[in-house]
Design an enzyme around this catalytic site. Structure first.
Site, PDB file in Angstrom:
ATOM      1  N   ASP A   1       2.123  -2.859   2.120  1.00 41.38           N
ATOM      2  CA  ASP A   1       2.112  -2.591   3.555  1.00 41.38           C
ATOM      3  C   ASP A   1       1.568  -1.182   3.759  1.00 41.38           C
ATOM      4  O   ASP A   1       2.300  -0.203   3.610  1.00 41.38           O
ATOM      5  CB  ASP A   1       3.529  -2.703   4.126  1.00 41.38           C
ATOM      6  CG  ASP A   1       3.567  -2.458   5.628  1.00 41.38           C
ATOM      7  OD1 ASP A   1       2.606  -2.836   6.317  1.00 41.38           O
ATOM      8  OD2 ASP A   1       4.564  -1.868   6.109  1.00 41.38           O
TER       9      ASP A   1
ATOM     10  N   ASP B   1       9.233  -0.483   5.425  1.00 36.55           N
ATOM     11  CA  ASP B   1       7.918  -0.648   4.801  1.00 36.55           C
ATOM     12  C   ASP B   1       8.023  -1.464   3.514  1.00 36.55           C
ATOM     13  O   ASP B   1       7.182  -2.327   3.245  1.00 36.55           O
ATOM     14  CB  ASP B   1       7.299   0.716   4.509  1.00 36.55           C
ATOM     15  CG  ASP B   1       7.271   1.604   5.735  1.00 36.55           C
ATOM     16  OD1 ASP B   1       6.320   1.483   6.525  1.00 36.55           O
ATOM     17  OD2 ASP B   1       8.205   2.394   5.918  1.00 36.55           O
TER      18      ASP B   1
ATOM     19  N   GLU C   1      -1.577  -6.307   4.059  1.00 35.50           N
ATOM     20  CA  GLU C   1      -1.561  -6.701   5.465  1.00 35.50           C
ATOM     21  C   GLU C   1      -2.793  -6.159   6.190  1.00 35.50           C
ATOM     22  O   GLU C   1      -3.230  -5.039   5.946  1.00 35.50           O
ATOM     23  CB  GLU C   1      -0.296  -6.159   6.149  1.00 35.50           C
ATOM     24  CG  GLU C   1      -0.081  -6.703   7.548  1.00 35.50           C
ATOM     25  CD  GLU C   1       1.271  -6.315   8.126  1.00 35.50           C
ATOM     26  OE1 GLU C   1       2.123  -7.195   8.279  1.00 35.50           O
ATOM     27  OE2 GLU C   1       1.462  -5.118   8.393  1.00 35.50           O
TER      28      GLU C   1
END
Length: 220
Positions: free
Chosen positions: A61, A193, A121
């Site tokens: 992420d 996160d 992502e």
């Protein structure tokens, strides 16, 4: 103190550290050294095993303040938690140094856990063009690090990650945390996160067959 990578698993903390002239991460530390001067390409390429064999996946992420990472293994419908944490450059570093620290931190994690596949992502575009651009730069580093280890990198939209893990494309972080406890009971991510990174890894575990096909078609 040099930059470190913090890993949260089963209440213990394993970290990868290095001493690099004033760069540092917040967190606990251990003794894995990460060289400041890396070769342009790492020497051990990792190939994706057949889908029916256990596969180790890292989800990433990306972010300039915190880049979360989570490692799982998948075999069929079975998911196993391996580790998670975050790379956290100091806020007062210039942009270039932050990006370097993120790369070196992820390189340490990749060298430690040796995943076969990676998932990142996609960037969420918002009204702040400058913030979106900076996040895109962090995302580029997050994709570069596994690529330099010869690891294939898949990309997933935020809504796809939420829909895969929770069942709704507009789920909030609390709903994701609840589902992580069900899907990965041993996982105890200490930051949102790291939790998001685990969700990205789970998403890839569910979609890796179609992701591999897309990469194969794109290479033709």
């Amino acid at each position: 103190m040099g930059p470190c990578v913090r890993r949260d698993d089963d209440g213990s903390v394993i970290a990868a550290c290095q001493r690099l002239g004033g760069l540092s991460f917040r967190g606990d530390f251990c003794s894995l050294y990460v060289s400041f001067t890396r070769l342009w390409r790492y020497h051990y390429a990792m190939t994706s095993p057949p889908i029916r064999q256990p596969v180790r996946i890292i989800g990433i992420d990306p972010g300039l303040r915190r880049t979360g990472w989570g490692v799982i293994e998948t075999e069929g419908n079975r998911l196993v938690f391996i580790g998670c944490g975050s790379v956290e450059p100091p806020d007062d570093l210039p942009l270039a140094s932050r990006l370097l620290a993120i790369h070196e931190g992820l390189a340490a994690v990749l060298g430690d856990f040796r995943p076969a596949e990676a998932a990142v992502e996609q960037t969420f575009v918002n009204k702040d063009g400058g913030a979106t651009l900076k996040l895109g730069q962090a995302r580029g580093v997050a994709m570069l690090a596994p690529a330099m280890f010869g690891i294939s990198v898949a990309e997933y939209a935020p809504n796809q990650v939420k829909k895969t893990v929770v069942g709704a494309g507009h789920a909030d972080k609390n709903q994701i945390a609840v589902m992580l406890k069900i899907l990965l009971p041993k996982a105890e991510p200490k930051s949102a996160d790291a939790a998001d990174a685990l969700a990205i890894a789970i998403t890839h575990a569910h979609h890796r067959g179609s992701a591999a096909l897309r990469l194969k078609v794109a290479s033709l």
